[in-house]
Design a protein around this motif. Structure first.
Motif, mmCIF file in Angstrom:
data_model
loop_
_atom_site.group_PDB
_atom_site.id
_atom_site.type_symbol
_atom_site.label_atom_id
_atom_site.label_comp_id
_atom_site.label_asym_id
_atom_site.label_seq_id
_atom_site.Cartn_x
_atom_site.Cartn_y
_atom_site.Cartn_z
ATOM 1 N N THR A 190 0.837 -1.200 0.000
ATOM 2 C CA THR A 190 0.000 0.000 0.000
ATOM 3 C C THR A 190 0.871 1.250 0.000
ATOM 4 O O THR A 190 1.793 1.388 0.799
ATOM 5 N N VAL A 211 0.983 5.561 -0.054
ATOM 6 C CA VAL A 211 0.313 6.834 0.197
ATOM 7 C C VAL A 211 1.052 7.919 -0.573
ATOM 8 O O VAL A 211 2.289 7.952 -0.568
ATOM 9 N N ARG A 265 -6.381 -1.686 5.604
ATOM 10 C CA ARG A 265 -6.671 -1.273 4.219
ATOM 11 C C ARG A 265 -8.164 -1.452 3.970
ATOM 12 O O ARG A 265 -8.718 -2.548 4.127
ATOM 13 N N SER A 296 -8.600 3.408 0.654
ATOM 14 C CA SER A 296 -8.063 4.174 1.770
ATOM 15 C C SER A 296 -7.277 3.253 2.689
ATOM 16 O O SER A 296 -7.507 2.040 2.722
ATOM 17 N N LEU A 354 -6.156 3.081 6.833
ATOM 18 C CA LEU A 354 -6.471 3.615 8.148
ATOM 19 C C LEU A 354 -5.319 3.331 9.106
ATOM 20 O O LEU A 354 -4.868 2.186 9.220
ATOM 21 N N GLY A 356 -7.360 13.545 3.556
ATOM 22 C CA GLY A 356 -7.804 12.603 4.590
ATOM 23 C C GLY A 356 -8.424 13.321 5.766
ATOM 24 O O GLY A 356 -8.779 14.505 5.698
ATOM 25 N N THR A 380 -7.365 8.549 8.303
ATOM 26 C CA THR A 380 -7.770 7.973 7.025
ATOM 27 C C THR A 380 -7.106 8.754 5.904
ATOM 28 O O THR A 380 -7.274 9.965 5.801
ATOM 29 N N LEU A 381 -6.329 8.047 5.056
ATOM 30 C CA LEU A 381 -5.639 8.674 3.934
ATOM 31 C C LEU A 381 -5.926 7.889 2.656
ATOM 32 O O LEU A 381 -6.019 6.656 2.690
ATOM 33 N N PRO A 382 -6.068 8.580 1.529
ATOM 34 C CA PRO A 382 -6.244 7.860 0.258
ATOM 35 C C PRO A 382 -4.943 7.182 -0.160
ATOM 36 O O PRO A 382 -3.846 7.664 0.137
ATOM 37 N N VAL A 383 -5.068 6.068 -0.866
ATOM 38 C CA VAL A 383 -3.887 5.320 -1.301
ATOM 39 C C VAL A 383 -3.703 5.494 -2.800
ATOM 40 O O VAL A 383 -4.623 5.879 -3.529
ATOM 41 N N GLU A 397 -3.560 4.371 -6.469
ATOM 42 C CA GLU A 397 -4.201 3.296 -7.235
ATOM 43 C C GLU A 397 -3.641 3.197 -8.658
ATOM 44 O O GLU A 397 -3.525 2.117 -9.199
#
Length: 510
Positions: free
Chosen positions: A379, A381, A415, A419, A421, A472, A489-492, A494
């Protein structure tokens, strides 16, 4: 955690109407005004119709009285029987709106001249003297059953007293006509008005609700803008629509000008804070280096204690300045200056390395749990690694300070779809429920932290600002069994083109 930050609650408006929404109040006003106008108009119309019906009946009786008096004169004195009067009246009154009628003849003394029938009305109730004195017809309305009708509407009787002369003597012809037909029409009109009095306000309520919605829609848009207005969105222009009404456009311009003034004040404040922080940073560094490098051999004990105190305070003041600079950087920028790949597992391990010394000082263990599995372990960030490390460091250090000795601060990850966590959990005193949102305010600290002089109440606000800068958020809550938990919480990443790799970016800059 028990920050002594008590946000002031807005005072509840007193009275019933201020607690209702503007749209509902406008609707109620429309319904009230429409209902008042409708009911007043209905009452006036009903009174007018009743007066018009009475005038119509009096006009009909006046028109028929003269030919009837001539016919009665021909019956004097021997043929003045009830049957003859009825036949005479049948020819003149037996049509139109008059369904029941009765005739009688009285002399000046009020004695009936009909030979074979008692009078249907008492002479004392009739304006006989008035008619004889003026020589003109006199009218009255009586409540009686002239013809034995069982219809209650027939009890209202229009009566005319018509004077005439016969053989040199004066008499009056009394004609009574029931207005049952008119009363039935009035009753129908009353039902129609009553039904309209119920349906009208309902229709006015629906129309008023729609009209009020159209009227306040610009205010709702302005309210939405005002609710979003804050330090992080102060740069968002209101966007005044010239097509709005004059009043709304004026209010929009005033709000926009107020936003610009507030934005200018914020920029001036942040600029001053940044400049002052930068100016203070240099002398702090010089004093700290001098305190650390000054030879201490042979110095008295109190001088060494003084130098230790200076070094400690300079370090504390330096951390405060760094916090201000970081906070200014987070709040002043409209976005990230660069976005790099940062593996989530590396982010946690870097945080553990940075906070390990503080954990040992507080005799607290750090317990990280990384993402596992082929898919979750990779994952990524996207963001600025320095800021992301600061985010997680602030939360972990905050948890360390509030954890009892011998306990562990747990740092775990999860995961969830697009997102990731980060959970930072401790076994401290927890957070009062009414303070769960206030702890992210600036300078929010517990009394214990203020007494010991540890920290400045900026760490959580900086962490929240960094999270929002990266798309986030942070949520604070209490754990079962005691302690607090902060969830980031943060977006990952993609897509492959989302952000470059940290090492690749470093090579490019070199």
């Amino acid at each position: 955690m028990n920050p002594e930050v008590q946000p002031r609650k807005p005072r509840r408006p007193s009275g019933l109407l201020p607690r209702l929404s503007l749209r509902l109040r406008l609707t109620l006003w429309v319904v009230a005004i429409f209902t008042l106008i409708q009911w007043t108009t209905g009452v006036i119309f009903w009174l007018y119709q009743r007066a018009a019906i009475r005038e119509m009946y009096e006009a009909v009786l006046a028109e028929k009285a003269e030919p009837l008096s001539e016919g009665v004169s021909n019956l004097f004195p021997d043929d003045l029987h009830a049957a003859n009067l009825n036949s005479l009246a049948q020819g003149e009154l037996g049509w139109g709106v008059i369904s029941r009628y009765a005739l009688d003849v009285f002399d000046e003394a009020g004695k009936s001249q009909v030979l074979d029938r008692a009078p249907f009305v008492d002479a004392a109730d009739l304006p006989i003297r008035e008619a004889l004195k003026t020589g003109a017809p006199a009218y009255t309305w009586l409540d009686l059953e002239p013809l034995g009708s069982t219809d209650p509407a027939a009890h209202s009787t229009a009566t005319i007293v018509y004077p005439f002369e016969q053989d040199g003597r004066r008499y009056v012809l009394v004609i009574a006509a029931s207005d049952a037909f008119a009363q039935r029409q009035l009753a129908l009109l009353e039902r129609v008005l009553a039904l309209a009095g119920v349906i009208g306000p309902l229709a006015a309520g629906v129309a008023g609700w729609f009209i009020a919605g159209v009227a306040i829609s610009p205010l709702e848009r302005l309210r939405g803008f005002a609710s979003r207005l804050g330090p992080e969105s102060i740069g968002e222009a209101l966007g005044v629509d010239e097509a709005e009404s004059k009043e709304v456009a004026r209010l929009s311009w005033e709000l926009e000008e107020a936003r610009q003034r507030i934005q200018a004040a914020f920029k001036a404040q942040e600029r001053f804070l940044s400049n002052v922080s930068h100016e203070i940073k240099t002398p702090i560094s010089v004093m700290l280096i001098e305190a650390q490098t000054l030879p201490r051999e042979g110095l008295p004990e109190d001088v060494n204690a003084y130098l230790d105190s200076v070094e400690e305070e300079m370090l504390r003041l330096g951390r405060l300045v760094e916090s201000f600079l970081t906070l200014t950087r987070v709040q002043d920028g409209k976005g990230l200056t660069r976005e790099l790949e940062y593996p989530a597992n590396d982010m946690v391990m870097d945080c553990v390395d940075h906070c390990l010394a503080l954990a040992e000082q507080y005799r607290v263990r750090l317990s990280p749990r990384l993402l596992e599995g082929e898919h979750d372990a990779d994952t990524i960030v996207c963001g600025e690694p320095e800021l992301l490390r600061t985010l997680l460091d602030n939360l972990v250090r905050n948890a360390i300070r509030f954890s009892p000795q011998g306990q562990a601060v747990e740092i775990s990850m999860q995961r969830v779809n697009a997102s990731v966590l980060f959970h930072v959990q401790d076994r401290g005193p927890g957070i009062p429920p009414d303070q769960l949102t206030a702890i992210f305010d600036r300078f929010a600290q517990t009394e214990e932290e203020q007494r010991r002089g540890r920290g400045h109440g900026l760490g959580l606000e900086i962490a929240q600002g960094i999270a929002e800068l990266h798309g986030g958020r942070i949520i604070a809550d209490n754990r079962e069994g005691g302690g607090a938990v902060f969830t980031v919480t943060l977006p990952v990443k993609e897509d492959e083109d989302d952000c470059p790799d940290v090492e690749a970016d470093a090579d490019e800059r070199v």
